[in-house]
Design an enzyme around this catalytic site. Structure first.
Site, mmCIF file in Angstrom:
data_model
loop_
_atom_site.group_PDB
_atom_site.id
_atom_site.type_symbol
_atom_site.label_atom_id
_atom_site.label_comp_id
_atom_site.label_asym_id
_atom_site.label_seq_id
_atom_site.Cartn_x
_atom_site.Cartn_y
_atom_site.Cartn_z
ATOM 1 N N GLY A 1 -12.553 8.737 36.576
ATOM 2 C CA GLY A 1 -12.187 10.073 36.115
ATOM 3 C C GLY A 1 -11.865 11.017 37.255
ATOM 4 C CB CYS A 2 -13.638 11.745 40.412
ATOM 5 S SG CYS A 2 -15.150 12.296 39.607
ATOM 6 C CB THR A 3 -9.524 8.254 41.082
ATOM 7 O OG1 THR A 3 -10.607 7.896 41.951
ATOM 8 C CG2 THR A 3 -8.210 7.793 41.691
ATOM 9 C CB ALA B 1 -8.256 13.520 43.037
#
Length: 152
Positions: free
Chosen positions: A44-46, A49
């Site tokens: 999710g964070c990738t 970003a």
């Protein structure tokens, strides 16, 4: 007390992946999309970003600067930036000071287990350093986050 809409953001935001202090006054006259995320190199964070990376030129053209914040170390951030070719700074908030100020360091629960973690939240800070919008954890669309910021 967590920072709310209408509050002034703190002058010192933290230290980036290169050990440089990031201050609100560094961005005078620009809006800031200050986004808090749980962990470098997770799915999710990738996705989030990369959405911000892909929309970076549009965000810049609209007067925004993007700054990411997580509990990860500067070294972890350097790897994440390099791997994903991120054009913006990431603050290494290893002691969760900034996350606590903004009220995004909180108890979370997964599979019945409770733990402390980062609530994925984006604060839109105006040119005067005042929080004008908060995109809450329930609202953040990791795959289309740049458009979410642009099309408020």
């Amino acid at each position: 007390m967590a920072i709310q809409i209408g509050d002034k953001a703190p002058e010192v935001l933290g230290t980036d992946q290169n050990g440089n202090e990031i201050k609100l006054s560094d961005f005078k006259g620009r809006k800031i999309a200050l986004y808090f995320y749980p962990k470098d190199n997770t799915s999710g964070c990738t996705a989030q970003a990369c959405s911000l990376r892909d929309g970076y030129e549009s965000l810049r053209a609209a007067g925004y600067e993007v700054i990411g914040v997580s509990k990860d170390s500067a070294k972890s951030h350097q790897g994440f930036i390099s791997k994903q070719e991120l054009p913006f700074n990431l603050i290494a908030d290893t002691e969760t000071k900034l996350q606590e100020q903004f009220g995004v360091w909180a108890e979370k629960s997964m599979y019945g287990r409770k733990y402390m973690g980062t609530l994925r939240t984006t604060f839109i800070i105006n040119e005067e350093g005042v929080v004008e919008r908060i995109i809450t954890p329930k609202e953040v669309n990791t795959k289309d986050h740049a458009n979410q910021i642009l099309n408020n």
